[in-house]
Structure formats: C-alpha cells, structure tokens
Design a protein around this motif. Structure first.
Motif, short mmCIF file in Angstrom:
data_model
loop_
_atom_site.label_atom_id
_atom_site.label_comp_id
_atom_site.label_asym_id
_atom_site.label_seq_id
_atom_site.Cartn_x
_atom_site.Cartn_y
_atom_site.Cartn_z
N LYS A 69 0.84 -1.22 0.00
CA LYS A 69 0.00 0.00 0.00
C LYS A 69 0.86 1.25 0.00
CE LYS A 69 -0.62 -0.31 5.05
NZ LYS A 69 0.03 -1.64 5.19
N TRP A 70 1.96 1.25 0.77
CA TRP A 70 2.82 2.44 0.83
C TRP A 70 3.61 2.60 -0.46
CZ3 TRP A 70 0.78 5.11 4.31
CH2 TRP A 70 0.39 4.59 5.55
N ALA A 71 4.06 1.50 -1.01
CA ALA A 71 4.82 1.57 -2.26
C ALA A 71 3.94 2.04 -3.41
CB ALA A 71 5.42 0.21 -2.58
N ALA A 72 2.69 1.55 -3.46
CA ALA A 72 1.76 2.00 -4.50
C ALA A 72 1.46 3.48 -4.35
CB ALA A 72 0.47 1.18 -4.42
N LEU A 73 1.30 3.94 -3.11
CA LEU A 73 1.04 5.36 -2.88
C LEU A 73 2.24 6.21 -3.32
CD1 LEU A 73 -0.88 7.48 -1.77
CD2 LEU A 73 0.08 7.08 0.51
N THR A 74 3.45 5.71 -3.06
CA THR A 74 4.65 6.42 -3.50
C THR A 74 4.68 6.54 -5.02
OG1 THR A 74 5.88 5.60 -1.58
CG2 THR A 74 7.17 6.44 -3.43
N SER A 75 4.35 5.46 -5.71
CA SER A 75 4.32 5.49 -7.17
C SER A 75 3.30 6.51 -7.67
CB SER A 75 3.98 4.10 -7.71
OG SER A 75 5.02 3.17 -7.45
N LEU A 76 2.14 6.58 -7.03
CA LEU A 76 1.12 7.54 -7.44
C LEU A 76 1.57 8.97 -7.18
CD1 LEU A 76 -2.11 5.72 -6.20
CD2 LEU A 76 -1.30 5.95 -8.55
N VAL A 77 2.34 9.18 -6.11
CA VAL A 77 2.88 10.52 -5.84
C VAL A 77 3.85 10.93 -6.95
CG1 VAL A 77 4.43 11.80 -4.31
CG2 VAL A 77 2.56 10.44 -3.34
N VAL A 78 4.72 9.99 -7.37
CA VAL A 78 5.65 10.29 -8.47
C VAL A 78 4.87 10.61 -9.74
CG1 VAL A 78 7.46 9.34 -9.95
CG2 VAL A 78 7.49 8.87 -7.49
N LEU A 79 3.82 9.83 -10.01
CA LEU A 79 3.00 10.07 -11.20
C LEU A 79 2.33 11.44 -11.12
CD1 LEU A 79 1.71 9.12 -13.85
CD2 LEU A 79 -0.06 7.97 -12.48
N GLY A 80 1.76 11.76 -9.96
CA GLY A 80 1.09 13.05 -9.78
C GLY A 80 2.08 14.22 -9.95
N ALA A 81 3.29 14.06 -9.38
CA ALA A 81 4.30 15.12 -9.52
C ALA A 81 4.73 15.28 -10.96
CB ALA A 81 5.51 14.79 -8.64
N GLY A 82 4.86 14.17 -11.68
CA GLY A 82 5.24 14.23 -13.08
C GLY A 82 4.22 14.97 -13.92
N MET A 83 2.94 14.74 -13.61
CA MET A 83 1.89 15.44 -14.36
C MET A 83 1.84 16.92 -13.95
SD MET A 83 -1.17 12.61 -14.33
CE MET A 83 -2.16 13.65 -15.40
N LEU A 84 2.04 17.19 -12.67
CA LEU A 84 1.99 18.57 -12.19
C LEU A 84 3.10 19.41 -12.81
CD1 LEU A 84 0.69 20.60 -10.19
CD2 LEU A 84 2.36 19.83 -8.49
N PHE A 85 4.29 18.81 -12.96
CA PHE A 85 5.43 19.53 -13.54
C PHE A 85 5.41 19.50 -15.06
CE2 PHE A 85 7.82 18.20 -9.48
CZ PHE A 85 7.35 19.31 -8.81
N GLY A 86 4.42 18.84 -15.66
CA GLY A 86 4.36 18.77 -17.12
C GLY A 86 5.38 17.83 -17.73
N ILE A 87 5.90 16.90 -16.93
CA ILE A 87 6.90 15.94 -17.43
C ILE A 87 6.21 14.80 -18.15
CG2 ILE A 87 8.77 14.38 -16.76
CD1 ILE A 87 9.03 16.17 -14.20
N ILE A 88 5.06 14.41 -17.63
CA ILE A 88 4.31 13.28 -18.20
C ILE A 88 3.04 13.80 -18.85
CG2 ILE A 88 3.08 11.14 -17.62
CD1 ILE A 88 5.02 10.78 -15.28
#
Length: 486
Positions: A467-486
């Motif tokens: 659960k914590w690892a999945a949440l970490t992955s989602l944080v990375v995904l969210g940050a990538g979208m927020l910064f316009g990287i993804i």
C-alpha cells in the motif's frame, strides 16, 4: 481463459503466502505447476521450467557472488564509516532510526543494485531495530520503497530498458523525471517519519538510568554494534589470521520511556545470532580500506560501463576480495560459510521464481493478461495514454518482470499513444513510476535478500509494503503530471 488463469495464479500465490499457508519457495513452485496443468499444458511444464531457469541463471549467479562480495566488504569494514554516521544520526530515537533506514537505502541505491542496497542496509540497521524492539517490516518496507524510487537511475535497469524498447536516449527519459522522482523520494522520507512516530508511540525511547540522553545514545550505538560479537567471533575464531573472538555483550542497565517493556526479549539480546557491525570484529582490515574502496569503485564503474557481464564482474571481484583480504585458505572458507545461508536462500528463491515466470511466459498467460489490460483502456483515454501508462505500470511491473513489461507491453502502449499524438518520451517516463512498487514484487530476486537477511516473512512484508509503495508510485506520477513531465 489464459487471462483468467494468469490472474488466478497470481492471486492464489499472494493469498497463500500472505496467510502463511505456504512458504514462498513452495508457492513459487507448486502453484504455477498446478495452473500449468489446469491450462492443459502440463506436458510442457519441464520445458517451461528449464527455459525459466535458463533466463534467471545469470541473475542467480550475480546475486550469489554479489552477496559474497558485499558480505566480505561488510566484514572487512568498508561501509563502517557510512554506517557509523547513520547510526549517530539515528541515536536512540525510533523516528530517526526509520528515517535513517530510508536515507541509508537511498544513498546505497546509487550503485543501481537492489541486492547490494538491502545487504548493507539490513546489516547496518537490523541490530538497532532489534535492540529498540522496532518492527522489522517497517525496516524492509521503507528500504524497499526508497530503493524502488532510486531504481529508476539510468544504470539501474528500467530506464535503460525503456530507452532500448522505444529506441530513445536514456538521458532524455531520466533527466526530466528528476523533479518528480525527487518528490517521490521526499515522500518516502516523510512516510518514514510518520512510521517512526508510530513506532516511537508503540515502543517508546531508550534511556539509561542516571545518564543524560547523549551518553545513552552513544552507549546504545556501541552496545548495538557489538550485540552479536560472540556469534561473530565464534565464526571467525580459529579461521581468521588476526584477532580473537570478541567478548560477549556487556550487561547494560536500560529502561524505556513510553510504550516499551523492560522485558522485551528483542531488546535484551540478539538471540538469533545475526552478525552486526561489531567495531571490534576480527575480520576488520583497516590497512586494506583504500584497496577495498578502490576495488568497489572499479566494480561499480565496470557495471555502469558494461565492461563485462555483471555476473562475471561480481565473480571476479568476489574472488579478488577474498584472496587479498583473507589470504589463508581457512579464512576464506570461514567467510564463505558465514554468508552461505544468504546465498542458499536467495539462489533457492530465484530458481523457484524461475518456475513461476517460466509458466507465466511459456503458457502465454502473461501476454494474454497484458493484452487484456491494454484492451480495457477506453478509446476516449487515447490522448491521456501517458497517464494510462503510469497507472498500468503499477500492476504490470508488480505482476511481471521488468523485461516483460518494457519489451512486451511498453511498445504497444507507445504505439497507442502515438496514434493520439502522445510522445514516446512521455510514455517512457510514465512507465518508470511503478518501480517503487515493483521492488517488492515476488518476481524481484533482490527482495528475497531483503526479507531473508531481516528474517521477515515475505507475506508480512508484502501486506505491509504494497500500500505504501503503491502510494509512493502515485505521488511520483502526480508530480510528473503537475510539472508537465508526463
């Protein structure tokens, strides 16, 4: 049919090991064999297993000699300065211990090898967790998640695979992802802080009667690192050229504040004989420190530049390290014997996992599962294929090997994205976000190094970490979208 059987096989495996109905080795072997029969391909089971073993044999060889090499480096004291710095930071505070675990795992992960990270992290932190009575699954969960974020380094594997599969430059994929990965790593440190607070509330802090906090922490550091001196000495006595068996652990009057107990057996002594980083251990080779440091730097450089296959590099490095640090034959035998349990456990897990992966691939289950997952993506999500790729990377890299995902599934996702104007670079970057979860997958050999050395049940680690690892992955995904990287 094969899609259903594939998901059912994975679900059966996870349920049985998390409920502790089967050991991981037995589950990795017997469950795929049974489902291979259900798929009507039992006659080909032998071919699937041999094929799986052949593909994973280099990985098993790499892990075997990596354990020996880094085990020897730990024995001779190469990592003691880093460990002492982390332990001084940790002191006797559970919060600092858990954050220190994440910090140490992240630093050591710079070499790009998960098994190395876990060996060094567990060797350094295990005695401290035992002495303070902290949860060992917190240690394994934090270490695995921190390593998963760092596993995206270009020489760590996933980035190189994505670049190769889509014919892109690895630096074009990785460098723009650095801000998102940094956010993910900060999230891991924040998670470690929160978990440390929970551990502090559960066990309290350690104090010595009549002493100030600072001396107590310093005495804890000494007592912790020497807690298994007797066990270490008994292994080396009579087979080591220098020194003698270290004295038994001193009796240190201690008490807890908070929720802990003075009678905690884990706090009282290391009854399981785990070899900690005893500063007086007879295997230390301070005069050879710079040789060992140079050898390790040369090894890592050769790995990054791909001078030779990684298993060959570790084989040569392990032989050289043993010969120089322990020139006498009895000493070499003693060091190999000291790490034989870890070698056998990890190699056994890898070859058992070969049955699992061999059946998944040979029967076609993994292809049907991937095709089904890609096929259920709504047509209207085409312009958002980068987001879809990031979300799919979580389950797919958990249930599949990185090779299977990056070479089998990622090109399909990239083609679908290209049809809607999504750049292959965005797809490649999004494919990296699932690595925090991937590092706790039962198909990752290094995770068995982690749970084996920490003496944690794989099911307990999975139940806590996913659960914590999945949440970490989602944080990375969210940050990538927020910064316009993804």
């Amino acid at each position: 049919m094969l899609t259903f059987l594939g998901f059912a096989m994975i679900a059966a495996f996870l349920v049985l090991i998390m409920m502790k109905k089967m050991s991981p080795i037995a589950a990795l072997v017997l469950i795929p064999a049974l489902f291979c029969v259900f798929a009507g391909k039992g006659a080909h089971l032998g071919d699937y297993v041999i094929d799986g073993v052949g593909k994973l044999a280099p990985t098993a060889a790499m892990l075997m000699f990596a354990i020996v090499y880094f085990g020897v480096m730990i024995d001779v004291g190469l990592f003691d300065p880093i460990v002492r710095g982390i332990l001084r930071f940790c002191k006797a505070d559970p919060v600092r211990v858990v954050v220190g675990t994440a910090l140490l795992a992240a630093i050591v992960s710079l070499d790009g090898d998960g098994s190395t990270t876990f060996m060094i992290t567990v060797s350094a932190m295990y005695p401290l967790y035992k002495r303070l009575g902290l949860s060992l699954v917190v240690m394994t969960g934090v270490a695995a998640t921190a390593n998963g974020v760092m596993n995206t380094l270009p020489w760590g594997g996933p980035t190189a695979r994505a670049a190769t599969a889509l014919k892109l430059d690895a630096s074009d994929i990785f460098v723009p992802m650095i801000p998102a990965l940094a956010v993910g790593l900060l999230f891991v440190f924040g998670l470690a802080y929160v978990l440390g607070l929970k551990e502090r509330r559960r066990v309290g802090t350690l104090v010595m009667p009549g002493e100030d906090a600072e001396p107590a922490e310093e005495r804890l550091l000494v007592a912790t690192t020497s807690a298994t001196a007797t066990a270490t000495g008994s292994t080396a006595t009579g087979s080591t050229a220098t020194g003698s068996a270290a004295p038994a652990e001193p009796s240190v009057p201690t008490s807890r504040t908070g929720g802990g107990s003075d009678s905690d057996p884990d706090f009282a002594a290391h009854e399981d004989g785990f070899q900690g980083l005893d500063p007086r251990r007879p295997t230390l080779r301070p005069r050879l420190y710079w040789f060992n440091a140079g050898l390790t730097v040369a090894l890592l450089t050769a790995m990054i530049t791909e001078l030779l296959p990684i298993p060959v590099l570790f084989l040569l490095a392990a032989a050289l390290a043993l010969t120089v640090n322990f020139p006498h034959m009895p000493d070499q035998k003693a060091r190999i014997a000291a790490h034989a349990d870890n070698v056998l456990n990890v190699a056994g897990m890898v070859f058992a996992a070969a049955v699992f992966t061999g059946v998944l691939s040979g029967t076609g289950m993994v292809k049907h599962m991937a095709d089904w997952l890609v096929g259920v993506v709504p047509e209207g999500m085409g312009p958002h294929m980068a987001l879809v790729t990031g979300l799919l990377s979580l389950p797919l890299t958990y249930f599949m090997s990185n090779d299977g995902f990056y070479f089998g599934v990622l090109p399909v996702l990239a083609e679908a994205g290209a049809a809607h104007g999504v750049s292959p670079l965005e797809i490649a970057r999004a494919s990296l976000v699932g690595q925090a979860l991937h590092m706790s997958s039962p198909l990752v050999p290094a995770v068995y190094v982690l749970v084996g050395m920490a003496k944690v049940e794989f099911g307990d680690h999975t139940r806590f970490t996913v659960k914590w690892a999945a949440l970490t992955s989602l944080v990375v995904l969210g940050a990538g979208m927020l910064f316009g990287i993804i």
